[in-house]
Design a protein around this motif. Structure first.
Motif, PDB file in Angstrom:
ATOM      1  N   UNK A 106       0.763  -1.111  -0.017  1.00  0.00           N
ATOM      2  CA  UNK A 106       0.083   0.015  -0.048  1.00  0.00           C
ATOM      3  C   UNK A 106       0.861   1.393   0.008  1.00  0.00           C
ATOM      4  N   UNK A 107       1.953   1.329   0.726  1.00  0.00           N
ATOM      5  CA  UNK A 107       3.092   2.413   0.764  1.00  0.00           C
ATOM      6  C   UNK A 107       3.197   2.576  -0.698  1.00  0.00           C
ATOM      7  N   UNK A 108       3.761   1.659  -1.419  1.00  0.00           N
ATOM      8  CA  UNK A 108       4.343   2.090  -2.900  1.00  0.00           C
ATOM      9  C   UNK A 108       3.348   2.393  -3.728  1.00  0.00           C
ATOM     10  N   UNK A 109       2.066   1.846  -3.456  1.00  0.00           N
ATOM     11  CA  UNK A 109       0.929   2.207  -4.300  1.00  0.00           C
ATOM     12  C   UNK A 109       0.548   3.736  -3.986  1.00  0.00           C
ATOM     13  N   UNK A 110       0.597   4.077  -2.836  1.00  0.00           N
ATOM     14  CA  UNK A 110       0.340   5.685  -2.359  1.00  0.00           C
ATOM     15  C   UNK A 110       1.441   6.630  -3.125  1.00  0.00           C
ATOM     16  N   UNK A 111       2.521   6.149  -3.291  1.00  0.00           N
ATOM     17  CA  UNK A 111       3.489   6.977  -3.851  1.00  0.00           C
ATOM     18  C   UNK A 111       3.338   7.181  -5.428  1.00  0.00           C
ATOM     19  N   UNK A 112       2.543   6.306  -5.847  1.00  0.00           N
ATOM     20  CA  UNK A 112       2.237   6.636  -7.486  1.00  0.00           C
ATOM     21  C   UNK A 112       1.213   7.492  -7.749  1.00  0.00           C
ATOM     22  N   UNK A 113       0.583   8.255  -6.755  1.00  0.00           N
ATOM     23  CA  UNK A 113      -0.144   9.406  -6.977  1.00  0.00           C
ATOM     24  C   UNK A 113      -1.668   9.284  -6.396  1.00  0.00           C
ATOM     25  N   UNK A 114      -2.498  10.275  -6.459  1.00  0.00           N
ATOM     26  CA  UNK A 114      -3.938  10.015  -5.713  1.00  0.00           C
ATOM     27  C   UNK A 114      -4.778   9.285  -6.434  1.00  0.00           C
ATOM     28  N   UNK A 115      -4.311   8.625  -7.669  1.00  0.00           N
ATOM     29  CA  UNK A 115      -5.225   7.606  -8.169  1.00  0.00           C
ATOM     30  C   UNK A 115      -5.393   6.301  -7.184  1.00  0.00           C
ATOM     31  N   UNK A 116      -4.253   5.997  -6.430  1.00  0.00           N
ATOM     32  CA  UNK A 116      -4.512   4.976  -5.629  1.00  0.00           C
ATOM     33  C   UNK A 116      -5.022   5.077  -4.392  1.00  0.00           C
ATOM     34  N   UNK A 117      -4.874   6.562  -4.039  1.00  0.00           N
ATOM     35  CA  UNK A 117      -5.764   6.870  -2.620  1.00  0.00           C
ATOM     36  C   UNK A 117      -7.236   6.729  -2.829  1.00  0.00           C
ATOM     37  N   UNK A 118      -7.544   7.276  -4.076  1.00  0.00           N
ATOM     38  CA  UNK A 118      -8.992   7.092  -4.333  1.00  0.00           C
ATOM     39  C   UNK A 118      -9.579   5.639  -4.579  1.00  0.00           C
ATOM     40  N   UNK A 119      -8.635   4.843  -5.087  1.00  0.00           N
ATOM     41  CA  UNK A 119      -8.945   3.301  -5.540  1.00  0.00           C
ATOM     42  C   UNK A 119      -9.165   2.467  -3.993  1.00  0.00           C
ATOM     43  N   UNK A 120      -8.169   3.204  -2.972  1.00  0.00           N
ATOM     44  CA  UNK A 120      -8.137   2.443  -1.780  1.00  0.00           C
ATOM     45  C   UNK A 120      -9.302   2.859  -1.041  1.00  0.00           C
ATOM     46  N   UNK A 121      -9.705   3.930  -1.173  1.00  0.00           N
ATOM     47  CA  UNK A 121     -11.176   4.357  -0.657  1.00  0.00           C
ATOM     48  C   UNK A 121     -12.327   3.693  -1.300  1.00  0.00           C
ATOM     49  N   UNK A 122     -12.118   3.453  -2.592  1.00  0.00           N
ATOM     50  CA  UNK A 122     -13.249   2.694  -3.145  1.00  0.00           C
ATOM     51  C   UNK A 122     -13.381   1.082  -2.674  1.00  0.00           C
ATOM     52  N   UNK A 123     -12.121   0.596  -2.767  1.00  0.00           N
ATOM     53  CA  UNK A 123     -12.003  -0.766  -2.194  1.00  0.00           C
ATOM     54  C   UNK A 123     -12.640  -0.810  -0.506  1.00  0.00           C
ATOM     55  N   UNK A 124     -12.263   0.168   0.136  1.00  0.00           N
ATOM     56  CA  UNK A 124     -12.829  -0.015   1.443  1.00  0.00           C
ATOM     57  C   UNK A 124     -14.506   0.412   1.419  1.00  0.00           C
ATOM     58  N   UNK A 125     -14.849   1.405   0.648  1.00  0.00           N
ATOM     59  CA  UNK A 125     -16.328   1.504   0.241  1.00  0.00           C
ATOM     60  C   UNK A 125     -16.946   0.081  -0.115  1.00  0.00           C
ATOM     61  N   UNK A 126     -16.444  -0.480  -0.853  1.00  0.00           N
ATOM     62  CA  UNK A 126     -17.052  -2.025  -1.251  1.00  0.00           C
ATOM     63  C   UNK A 126     -17.105  -2.685  -0.050  1.00  0.00           C
ATOM     64  N   UNK A 127     -16.088  -2.814   0.734  1.00  0.00           N
ATOM     65  CA  UNK A 127     -16.276  -3.779   2.042  1.00  0.00           C
ATOM     66  C   UNK A 127     -17.342  -3.360   2.952  1.00  0.00           C
TER      67      UNK A 127
END
Length: 313
Positions: free
Chosen positions: A174-195
């Motif tokens: 997750x740390x490396x993913x967040x370093x790739x930009x805001x896209x992954x921060x939004x996707x993490x929120x989306x994954x959490x919302x699905x859960x």
């Protein structure tokens, strides 16, 4: 026995409940894999308990058992609880995440229990069955509930398939993913919302007390059979769906057997069986490999000792 089995399978209520719980087992199994890979298994339990006061407050406002509105209330409460957990975990007070989870879980669940006790004074409280959200009552599911669960399941599967690489990266690093930009921060929120939605949708059938088992146990079982993520996700979905169907069937064929606990017992049995007998990572397989490695090491040491003795001669 055969007549009872045939009668249950052809029963309209059983068909609705079985299909709804199977869909819940499938989607919770898939999403639970990502939750366990992120080492946030306890978060599912906290979200389930935290949704209870939201459901109760929604019922107090609308005075009706509208499944969608009650779930919206539960989802809002779960998201609020998550925000509080993150706030406490990142605060200078030094509170660790497990302590924050325990604090929020107990507080929200206590508030929800008090509100449900208050709701019991309402004249339509028993008909609404709000108290059943604690331990679940799948038999109260209606066709509209099945449609809502079906739509969410299809949407979740489409998103997981379309964003497979991104969710995989978020789960493993997750740390490396967040370093790739805001896209992954939004996707993490989306994954959490699905859960969150998966947890809240399962509350009516399994209840807040047992919902984490439906989310985590299929993932625990499937990880014992393979190390490849695609196979683990597929097996988790199969385990979740099969346990939901078998648990619903046992509940329908028996007398006074609640559906939610029956489902949890089945998936727990699959998890314990996998932990012991799975050929990949099961306990017995690890013991056999350990014994073989010891024998191989002893044999190599004996051979080395003999070669050393011959050379000295």
């Amino acid at each position: 026995m055969i007549d009872t089995f045939s009668r249950v399978l052809t029963d309209h209520t059983f068909q609705i409940v079985a299909l709804a719980t199977v869909l819940l087992g499938l989607v919770n199994g898939v999403l639970g894999v990502f939750l366990t890979l992120k080492r946030q298994s306890l978060l599912g339990d906290a979200l389930g308990h935290s949704a209870l006061p939201g459901i109760a407050i929604a019922f107090i406002i609308i005075q009706d058992k509208n499944f969608l509105l009650l779930l919206i209330g539960g989802g809002i409460a779960a998201l609020l609880a998550t925000g509080i957990i993150q706030l406490l975990s990142n605060s200078p007070s030094g509170i660790k995440q497990d302590a924050a989870l325990a604090l929020v879980l107990s507080s929200f669940f206590g508030l929800g229990t008090i509100l449900i006790t208050y709701i019991q004074r309402f004249p339509n409280a028993s008909q609404a069955g709000i108290k059943n959200f604690i331990f679940g009552q799948a038999s109260g599911m209606l066709r509209r509930d099945l449609y809502l669960i079906g739509i969410f399941t299809i949407l979740a599967f489409i998103l997981v398939a379309f964003l497979w690489k991104e969710f995989k990266l978020l789960s493993f690093d997750a740390i490396f993913a967040k370093m790739q930009g805001k896209k992954y921060a939004y996707l993490e929120s989306l994954l959490f919302l699905l859960m969150v939605f998966a947890i809240v949708l399962g509350l009516e059938s399994v209840g807040v007390v047992l919902i984490s088992a439906l989310l985590i146990n299929p993932a625990v079982a499937s990880r014992q059979w393979s190390d490849k993520l695609s196979i683990v996700v597929l097996l988790a979905a199969v385990f979740g769906g099969v346990s939901a169907f078998v648990g619903t069937l046992l509940s329908s064929m028996g007398q006074q057997i609640p559906t939610g606990p029956a489902i949890v017992l089945v998936i727990s049995g699959i998890a314990f069986f996998s932990l012991i007998f799975a050929p990949k990572n099961g306990l017995l397989a690890k013991l056999v490999r350990h014994h073989r490695n010891q024998k191989r090491l002893l044999k190599d040491l004996t051979r080395s000792a003999k070669q050393g003795g011959n050379e000295s001669c």
